[in-house]
Design an enzyme around this catalytic site. Structure first.
Site, PDB file in Angstrom:
ATOM      1  N   LYS A   1       0.813  -1.209   0.000  1.00 52.61           N
ATOM      2  CA  LYS A   1       0.000   0.000   0.000  1.00 52.61           C
ATOM      3  C   LYS A   1       0.852   1.267   0.000  1.00 52.61           C
ATOM      4  O   LYS A   1       0.344   2.346  -0.251  1.00 52.61           O
ATOM      5  CB  LYS A   1      -0.961  -0.009   1.186  1.00 52.61           C
ATOM      6  CG  LYS A   1      -2.020  -1.091   1.043  1.00 52.61           C
ATOM      7  CD  LYS A   1      -3.093  -0.955   2.104  1.00 52.61           C
ATOM      8  CE  LYS A   1      -4.180  -1.992   1.945  1.00 52.61           C
ATOM      9  NZ  LYS A   1      -3.753  -3.328   2.425  1.00 52.61           N
TER      10      LYS A   1
HETATM   11  C1  PLP Z   1      -4.573  -4.390   2.069  1.00 53.26           C
HETATM   12  C2  PLP Z   1      -3.848  -5.674   2.075  1.00 53.26           C
HETATM   13  C3  PLP Z   1      -4.295  -6.751   1.312  1.00 53.26           C
HETATM   14  C4  PLP Z   1      -5.574  -6.693   0.517  1.00 53.26           C
HETATM   15  O1  PLP Z   1      -5.461  -5.829  -0.597  1.00 53.26           O
HETATM   16  P1  PLP Z   1      -6.785  -5.326  -1.374  1.00 53.26           P
HETATM   17  O2  PLP Z   1      -6.273  -4.380  -2.396  1.00 53.26           O
HETATM   18  O3  PLP Z   1      -7.647  -4.667  -0.348  1.00 53.26           O
HETATM   19  O4  PLP Z   1      -7.419  -6.533  -1.936  1.00 53.26           O
HETATM   20  C5  PLP Z   1      -3.527  -7.905   1.305  1.00 53.26           C
HETATM   21  N1  PLP Z   1      -2.406  -8.012   2.031  1.00 53.26           N
HETATM   22  C6  PLP Z   1      -1.944  -6.993   2.794  1.00 53.26           C
HETATM   23  C7  PLP Z   1      -0.708  -7.174   3.594  1.00 53.26           C
HETATM   24  C8  PLP Z   1      -2.647  -5.791   2.831  1.00 53.26           C
HETATM   25  O5  PLP Z   1      -2.197  -4.799   3.588  1.00 53.26           O
END
Ligand code: PLP
Length: 437
Positions: free
Chosen positions: A107
């Site tokens: 993210k």
């Molecule tokens: C947010 C997150 C996900 C899920 O991602 P999405 O885009 O919401 O499907 C998976 N793994 C980790 C470590 C995350 O922080």
């Protein structure tokens, strides 16, 4: 480029408006009106391009009409101040490590990109109120990526809403210790409650008159679209390893923003054999694939807590991309689901056989590839976070201590400061008003 709402009941808007509003007035999610097809020459030359060159080309295709080339290039290069290496785990299974950014999760890419787009737009004097308040609901990693991406950025306040007792200590330390323009808010409820508070705030007239509210959740186009960059970078690296085949991507999924960005990459022409959405016990998407019925439900808590989502927001984008045709979706996306037991077993098994340490989310991704040999060929799973972010869980599974990267250890030394609040919207609203008076 204009952005339309997936509900198609509100008018298309500019990039800046889509970023600022996040959610369309008809409650749909914004989508680029065109998915540009990138030239053959770009794909043929992929292995000779750096990550920055690849990402700049992709960014220009989507944002080039709205942001001057030099500014866009700077935004892309500032965002990607870390790499996304592709690491071979065993025959035909590779890990795309997305945890080399400041908060050790994928993210960071979307969080950093969005912060820079918004700050570019404020600097260009395009914001009427001159100040923006970001509301972000997090089940763990979004909060830290967004808070760190925006920390100290002029003209932007960030409020991070997180479910009390449901994020790990390490996650909390990364967004609730920062101070400055970042406020952490501990909600007595689940992640879905946090998400609901944010969505309700965007539709509340009074709050919108007082603040320029913007979301930084994965629904925001400025967070969601740049996630496509590293799918291209993965294929480039695969080619450099001498593998010309189109890979299968397995994506540990919660709100489905990450996988949707991959699907968009494929629609620009990136060679991809198929996608696997890996879920934990929160498996409404898998159920949809099986039955054609989408029935959202309350989320349950699992070891892979960033995927504890009972009503994935980007499902609307997937439906839109495939014209609401379940069979068309099934042709390109398959699904799988793993229990905490499966996750534990996978982390232990992979470590014992290969020495590679998975985090609980990446474990679902790895297993998705392992269990779907029918797809054949090369599989890449997205390793979405560093295992040290889930230190206690991973250590208790492996029965040994694991190394904590320096930038994570730094966070652990700081004190948490957060505002406590109930899951009632009226409490939230009262708090927001108190920030002004
Ligand atoms: C947010 C997150 C996900 C899920 O991602 P999405 O885009 O919401 O499907 C998976 N793994 C980790 C470590 C995350 O922080």
């Amino acid at each position: 480029m204009k952005y339309y709402s997936t509900n198609r009941n509100s008018p298309p808007v500019s990039l800046e408006e889509a970023v600022r509003k996040s959610l369309a007035p008809d409650k749909g999610l914004y989508m680029p009106e065109r998915i540009p097809h990138l030239p053959e020459s770009f794909f043929n030359n992929l292995e000779n391009l750096s990550f920055h060159e690849i990402a700049t080309t992709v960014a220009e295709a989507f944002f080039g009409e709205d942001i001057p080339a030099a500014d866009l290039k700077r935004i892309v290069c500032d965002t990607l101040n870390f790499d996304t290496p592709l690491v071979e785990i065993e025959d035909n299974i590779l890990s795309l490590e997305l945890f080399h950014g400041p908060t050790l999760a994928f993210k960071d890419v979307g969080g950093r990109f969005m912060a820079r787009i918004l700050s570019w737009s404020i600097a260009a004097g395009r914001n009427r109120k001159g100040k923006v308040t970001i509301l972000v609901a997090t089940s763990g990693d979004t909060g830290s990526a967004v808070a760190n991406g925006f920390l100290g950025v002029n003209g932007i306040d960030v409020i991070v809403l997180y479910p009390k007792g449901k994020v790990s200590e390490i996650q909390e330390k990364q967004f609730a210790t920062l101070g400055k323009n970042i406020t952490a808010m501990e909600v007595d409820g689940t992640f879905d409650d946090c998400q609901r508070l944010v969505k309700t705030a965007f539709l509340d007239k009074e709050l919108n008159d007082m603040f320029t509210l913007t979301s930084a959740n994965s629904i925001n186009v400025a967070r969601f679209l740049p996630q496509s960059f590293y799918y291209f970078n993965a294929v480039a690296q695969l080619r450099r390893k001498g593998i010309a085949d189109a890979p299968v991507f397995c994506v540990p999924s919660g709100n489905f923003g990450n996988i949707t960005a991959g699907i968009i990459a494929a629609k620009t022409g990136l060679p991809v054999k198929g996608f696997i959405a890996a879920n934990n016990r929160n498996d409404v998407f898998l159920e949809y694939l099986k039955t054609g019925n989408y029935s959202p439900r309350a989320s349950v808590q699992t070891l892979a807590n960033a995927m504890d989502v009972g009503d994935p927001s980007n499902f609307a984008r997937i439906l839109d991309l495939y014209g609401h045709d379940a069979d068309a979706i099934r042709k390109e996306i398959s699904g799988c689901r793993y229990t905490d037991e499966d996750i534990r077993h996978t982390i232990k098994d992979v470590y014992e056989r290969t020495g590679y340490i998975l985090d609980p989310h990446g474990a679902c991704g790895y297993r998705g590839l392992k269990d779907n040999p029918g797809q054949g060929g090369y599989g890449i799973f997205l390793e979405t976070a560093h295992p040290a972010k889930f230190k206690e869980t991973v250590e208790s599974i492996l029965g040994k201590t694991i190394e904590v990267p320096e930038r994570l250890a730094e966070f652990m030394k700081r004190d948490v400061k957060s505002v406590e609040i109930s899951k009632d919207f009226l409490d939230f609203k009262a708090y927001m008003k108190s920030r002004i008076s």
